[in-house]
Scaffold this motif. Structure first.
Motif, PDB file in Angstrom:
ATOM      1  N   SER A 342       0.848  -1.186   0.000  1.00  0.00           N
ATOM      2  CA  SER A 342       0.000   0.000   0.000  1.00  0.00           C
ATOM      3  C   SER A 342       0.887   1.241   0.000  1.00  0.00           C
ATOM      4  CB  SER A 342      -0.914   0.017   1.229  1.00  0.00           C
ATOM      5  OG  SER A 342      -2.075  -0.748   1.019  1.00  0.00           O
ATOM      6  N   PHE A 343       0.501   2.240  -0.779  1.00  0.00           N
ATOM      7  CA  PHE A 343       1.372   3.411  -0.894  1.00  0.00           C
ATOM      8  C   PHE A 343       0.587   4.630  -1.370  1.00  0.00           C
ATOM      9  CE2 PHE A 343       1.445   0.883  -4.766  1.00  0.00           C
ATOM     10  CZ  PHE A 343       1.237   1.810  -5.769  1.00  0.00           C
ATOM     11  N   LEU A 344       1.225   5.773  -1.264  1.00  0.00           N
ATOM     12  CA  LEU A 344       0.742   7.045  -1.796  1.00  0.00           C
ATOM     13  C   LEU A 344       1.864   7.661  -2.609  1.00  0.00           C
ATOM     14  CD1 LEU A 344      -0.949   8.459   1.425  1.00  0.00           C
ATOM     15  CD2 LEU A 344      -2.142   7.590  -0.598  1.00  0.00           C
ATOM     16  N   ILE A 345       1.506   8.581  -3.500  1.00  0.00           N
ATOM     17  CA  ILE A 345       2.489   9.377  -4.220  1.00  0.00           C
ATOM     18  C   ILE A 345       2.240  10.832  -3.859  1.00  0.00           C
ATOM     19  CG2 ILE A 345       3.342  10.098  -6.484  1.00  0.00           C
ATOM     20  CD1 ILE A 345       2.536   7.352  -7.532  1.00  0.00           C
ATOM     21  N   ASP A 346       3.250  11.482  -3.316  1.00  0.00           N
ATOM     22  CA  ASP A 346       3.118  12.863  -2.850  1.00  0.00           C
ATOM     23  C   ASP A 346       2.525  13.753  -3.938  1.00  0.00           C
ATOM     24  OD1 ASP A 346       4.215  12.146  -0.450  1.00  0.00           O
ATOM     25  OD2 ASP A 346       6.239  12.891  -0.919  1.00  0.00           O
ATOM     26  N   GLY A 347       1.550  14.581  -3.525  1.00  0.00           N
ATOM     27  CA  GLY A 347       0.951  15.533  -4.445  1.00  0.00           C
ATOM     28  C   GLY A 347      -0.147  14.965  -5.312  1.00  0.00           C
ATOM     29  N   THR A 348      -0.531  13.702  -5.071  1.00  0.00           N
ATOM     30  CA  THR A 348      -1.590  13.082  -5.872  1.00  0.00           C
ATOM     31  C   THR A 348      -2.656  12.496  -4.954  1.00  0.00           C
ATOM     32  OG1 THR A 348      -0.681  10.834  -5.941  1.00  0.00           O
ATOM     33  CG2 THR A 348       0.153  12.422  -7.571  1.00  0.00           C
ATOM     34  N   HIS A 349      -3.831  12.235  -5.528  1.00  0.00           N
ATOM     35  CA  HIS A 349      -4.894  11.531  -4.823  1.00  0.00           C
ATOM     36  C   HIS A 349      -4.917  10.089  -5.324  1.00  0.00           C
ATOM     37  CE1 HIS A 349      -8.884  10.330  -3.412  1.00  0.00           C
ATOM     38  NE2 HIS A 349      -8.853  11.385  -2.607  1.00  0.00           N
ATOM     39  N   PRO A 350      -5.092   9.112  -4.426  1.00  0.00           N
ATOM     40  CA  PRO A 350      -5.089   7.712  -4.858  1.00  0.00           C
ATOM     41  C   PRO A 350      -6.047   7.430  -6.007  1.00  0.00           C
ATOM     42  CG  PRO A 350      -5.086   7.819  -2.470  1.00  0.00           C
ATOM     43  CD  PRO A 350      -5.245   9.232  -2.961  1.00  0.00           C
ATOM     44  N   TYR A 351      -7.240   8.026  -5.967  1.00  0.00           N
ATOM     45  CA  TYR A 351      -8.226   7.768  -7.019  1.00  0.00           C
ATOM     46  C   TYR A 351      -7.711   8.223  -8.380  1.00  0.00           C
ATOM     47  CZ  TYR A 351     -12.512   8.093  -9.752  1.00  0.00           C
ATOM     48  OH  TYR A 351     -13.457   7.954 -10.741  1.00  0.00           O
ATOM     49  N   ASP A 352      -7.096   9.400  -8.422  1.00  0.00           N
ATOM     50  CA  ASP A 352      -6.585   9.919  -9.693  1.00  0.00           C
ATOM     51  C   ASP A 352      -5.500   9.012 -10.261  1.00  0.00           C
ATOM     52  OD1 ASP A 352      -8.288  12.103  -9.468  1.00  0.00           O
ATOM     53  OD2 ASP A 352      -6.788  13.325  -8.434  1.00  0.00           O
ATOM     54  N   VAL A 353      -4.634   8.518  -9.390  1.00  0.00           N
ATOM     55  CA  VAL A 353      -3.589   7.598  -9.850  1.00  0.00           C
ATOM     56  C   VAL A 353      -4.218   6.310 -10.363  1.00  0.00           C
ATOM     57  CG1 VAL A 353      -1.579   6.250  -9.155  1.00  0.00           C
ATOM     58  CG2 VAL A 353      -1.887   8.570  -8.267  1.00  0.00           C
ATOM     59  N   GLY A 354      -5.217   5.810  -9.644  1.00  0.00           N
ATOM     60  CA  GLY A 354      -5.889   4.584 -10.061  1.00  0.00           C
ATOM     61  C   GLY A 354      -6.552   4.704 -11.413  1.00  0.00           C
ATOM     62  N   VAL A 355      -7.146   5.860 -11.702  1.00  0.00           N
ATOM     63  CA  VAL A 355      -7.801   6.081 -12.996  1.00  0.00           C
ATOM     64  C   VAL A 355      -6.776   6.056 -14.125  1.00  0.00           C
ATOM     65  CG1 VAL A 355      -9.025   7.785 -14.402  1.00  0.00           C
ATOM     66  CG2 VAL A 355      -9.792   7.310 -12.071  1.00  0.00           C
ATOM     67  N   ILE A 356      -5.631   6.697 -13.916  1.00  0.00           N
ATOM     68  CA  ILE A 356      -4.588   6.706 -14.946  1.00  0.00           C
ATOM     69  C   ILE A 356      -4.044   5.298 -15.167  1.00  0.00           C
ATOM     70  CG2 ILE A 356      -2.258   7.514 -15.490  1.00  0.00           C
ATOM     71  CD1 ILE A 356      -2.996  10.154 -14.122  1.00  0.00           C
ATOM     72  N   LEU A 357      -3.818   4.556 -14.092  1.00  0.00           N
ATOM     73  CA  LEU A 357      -3.349   3.183 -14.230  1.00  0.00           C
ATOM     74  C   LEU A 357      -4.355   2.328 -14.993  1.00  0.00           C
ATOM     75  CD1 LEU A 357      -1.789   2.460 -10.707  1.00  0.00           C
ATOM     76  CD2 LEU A 357      -0.588   3.001 -12.832  1.00  0.00           C
ATOM     77  N   ASP A 358      -5.629   2.544 -14.728  1.00  0.00           N
ATOM     78  CA  ASP A 358      -6.661   1.787 -15.442  1.00  0.00           C
ATOM     79  C   ASP A 358      -6.595   2.048 -16.944  1.00  0.00           C
ATOM     80  OD1 ASP A 358      -9.148   0.175 -15.624  1.00  0.00           O
ATOM     81  OD2 ASP A 358     -10.008   2.091 -16.251  1.00  0.00           O
ATOM     82  N   LYS A 359      -6.342   3.275 -17.334  1.00  0.00           N
ATOM     83  CA  LYS A 359      -6.209   3.596 -18.758  1.00  0.00           C
ATOM     84  C   LYS A 359      -5.048   2.838 -19.398  1.00  0.00           C
ATOM     85  CE  LYS A 359      -9.569   6.606 -18.775  1.00  0.00           C
ATOM     86  NZ  LYS A 359     -10.864   6.261 -19.431  1.00  0.00           N
ATOM     87  N   LEU A 360      -4.091   2.440 -18.558  1.00  0.00           N
ATOM     88  CA  LEU A 360      -2.926   1.696 -19.031  1.00  0.00           C
ATOM     89  C   LEU A 360      -3.117   0.182 -18.889  1.00  0.00           C
ATOM     90  CD1 LEU A 360      -0.180   3.957 -17.416  1.00  0.00           C
ATOM     91  CD2 LEU A 360      -0.957   3.979 -19.804  1.00  0.00           C
ATOM     92  N   GLY A 361      -4.335  -0.229 -18.499  1.00  0.00           N
ATOM     93  CA  GLY A 361      -4.634  -1.653 -18.363  1.00  0.00           C
ATOM     94  C   GLY A 361      -4.215  -2.257 -17.039  1.00  0.00           C
ATOM     95  N   ILE A 362      -3.875  -1.410 -16.058  1.00  0.00           N
ATOM     96  CA  ILE A 362      -3.374  -1.887 -14.772  1.00  0.00           C
ATOM     97  C   ILE A 362      -4.476  -1.760 -13.726  1.00  0.00           C
ATOM     98  CG2 ILE A 362      -1.605  -1.597 -13.005  1.00  0.00           C
ATOM     99  CD1 ILE A 362       0.049  -0.110 -15.223  1.00  0.00           C
ATOM    100  N   ALA A 363      -4.848  -2.872 -13.125  1.00  0.00           N
ATOM    101  CA  ALA A 363      -5.911  -2.893 -12.117  1.00  0.00           C
ATOM    102  C   ALA A 363      -5.309  -2.914 -10.726  1.00  0.00           C
ATOM    103  CB  ALA A 363      -6.805  -4.112 -12.317  1.00  0.00           C
ATOM    104  N   VAL A 364      -5.499  -1.826  -9.964  1.00  0.00           N
ATOM    105  CA  VAL A 364      -5.137  -1.772  -8.551  1.00  0.00           C
ATOM    106  C   VAL A 364      -6.372  -1.327  -7.780  1.00  0.00           C
ATOM    107  CG1 VAL A 364      -2.696  -1.281  -8.972  1.00  0.00           C
ATOM    108  CG2 VAL A 364      -4.320   0.619  -8.706  1.00  0.00           C
ATOM    109  N   ARG A 365      -6.303  -1.364  -6.479  1.00  0.00           N
ATOM    110  CA  ARG A 365      -7.404  -0.901  -5.633  1.00  0.00           C
ATOM    111  C   ARG A 365      -7.013   0.422  -4.997  1.00  0.00           C
ATOM    112  NH1 ARG A 365     -12.731  -2.742  -4.742  1.00  0.00           N
ATOM    113  NH2 ARG A 365     -11.832  -4.295  -6.125  1.00  0.00           N
TER     114      ARG A 365
END
Length: 412
Positions: A342-365
């Motif tokens: 489990s992790f965070l990226i400074d300056g981002t919201h988890p949901y926003d990162v998850g949406v971008i990953l989904d566009k790349l075919g990567i499924a995370v929670r």
């Protein structure tokens, strides 16, 4: 020996057993890293489902006709194989439920009804899934009991010394998770069970995040109750297991009334059935119950120890590679972990990162993972969670890392 076995672990052959891993998402190869929520299903499990409805479909435990008999036999084979899988002493100590949540509610309600009164105490931990918090809160509200919580440190590890100090003559049961779904922490379960038993307190163990990763021997652990879900171990949804020691299950009343859980019914009095049927009212999820056996057989064919070794190596690689992502902050850094980061990226919201990953075919929670008190402990709304399974690869980890770096560049 362990190293030689790991060398024989052929992840490409394993991946070929899972049809969904061949598909694309948003034009990209699927990278499925949400195994903590549910695992994908091998072809053998899918085939077992088709076979049940094509050749066996009938109600169980009720008919003398051929289809009922073969369905009942297949359903009970699953029970025996679960007994073997977790090394229960008796077959009738295996109760078929709809999942871990159902199993926890059975014990919270039935044990609570029989054993918990005003001022009594229940111990849980600070890292529990909501399913192992809310049912105990409900029985505390109903009975006027007190919920005590084992604290957790900044690494996401339980404070065992504090745990020892929570027991009193009023403590009736302790309930905690084997592996944290939000942090991946592996708790020192055997020691924790022994501590509770020194105070003559029974233990309920949530093994939903452990059953697919770690060899579980309920007799060696000496645990009183344990639960897990089929869909977390490559089996169907809607099926789960409640294990309980024979004496412990016999000492509490049934959870629901209905067919199969009775010996005799009159308008004056009902006599309850013996274990395991005492806790299995009504028609079960027969298809899932039978087909869970295919998932158990699949795990056994590979070997749970071999799976654990491979996943340990994969987790270590993922941890090292994720450290190269700018601004990453890990939530939960326990010394002993299993297949979750489990992790965070400074300056981002988890949901926003998850949406971008989904566009790349990567499924995370993303989110609080049904463990909101854990997030409150760290002062965060949620995390990005990558959770791994036996079919994940180092190449998929590399894809995740590249996707996170891309997301960070876009969002920061």
């Amino acid at each position: 020996m362990k190293q030689n076995k790991l060398k024989d672990f052929d992840v490409s052959k394993i991946r070929a057993d899972f049809p969904i891993l061949k598909r694309e998402v948003n034009g990209k190869p699927l990278v499925y890293l949400d195994n903590g929520a549910t695992t994908q299903k091998p072809q053998s499990v899918i085939d077992a489902i088709t076979h049940y409805y094509s050749d066996m479909n009938s109600n169980v435990h009720r008919g003398v006709h051929y289809l009922s008999q073969i369905s009942t036999d297949a359903f009970e084979v699953t029970r025996r194989n679960i007994q073997s899988f977790i090394n229960a002493r008796h077959e009738h100590e295996i109760i078929i439920t709809t999942g871990t949540t159902h199993s926890i509610n059975i014990i919270a309600t039935c044990f609570g009804k029989a054993n918990i009164g005003l001022g009594d105490e229940i111990i849980i931990s600070a890292m529990e899934h909501h399913s192992n918090i809310v049912p105990w809160q409900m029985i505390c509200e109903e009975k006027g009991a007190i919920l005590k919580v084992i604290p957790m440190n900044e690494q996401g590890e339980l404070d065992i010394e504090a745990y020892k100090g929570l027991f009193s003559e009023k403590t009736k049961i302790a309930s905690f998770t084997y592996v944290s779904n939000s942090l991946g922490t592996i708790n020192p379960i055997k020691d924790m069970i022994a501590i509770a038993h020194e105070h003559h307190v029974p233990v309920f163990l949530d093994a939903a995040q452990a059953i697919q990763h770690i060899k579980i021997d309920v007799q060696d652990l000496d645990v009183d109750f344990l639960a897990f879900s089929g869909h977390k171990m490559y089996g169907p949804t809607g099926i789960g297991v409640l294990y309980g020691k024979e004496d412990a299950l016999n000492a509490i009343p049934p959870y629901q009334g209905g067919g199969d859980m009775i010996k005799e019914v009159t308008f004056e009095k009902t006599t309850y059935n013996e274990l395991p049927f005492k806790f299995e009212a009504g028609t079960p999820n027969i298809e899932a119950g039978i087909c869970l056996n295919a998932a158990i057989e699949y795990i056994n064919a590979i070997g749970i120890d071999e799976i654990a070794s491979y996943e340990e190596e994969l987790l270590s690689y993922a941890q090292e590679q994720l450290e190269t992502v700018p601004g990453i902050r890990f939530i939960g850094t326990a010394a002993h972990k299993s297949s979750v980061i489990s992790f965070l990226i400074d300056g981002t919201h988890p949901y926003d990162v998850g949406v971008i990953l989904d566009k790349l075919g990567i499924a995370v929670r993303t989110g609080h993972h049904c463990a909101q008190p854990v997030m409150d402990k760290f002062g965060i709304p949620g995390t990005i969670r990558a959770s791994f399974a036996l079919y994940n690869t180092k190449q998929e980890v590399d894809t995740l890392v590249a996707g996170l770096k891309r997301a960070a560049n876009m969002l920061v």
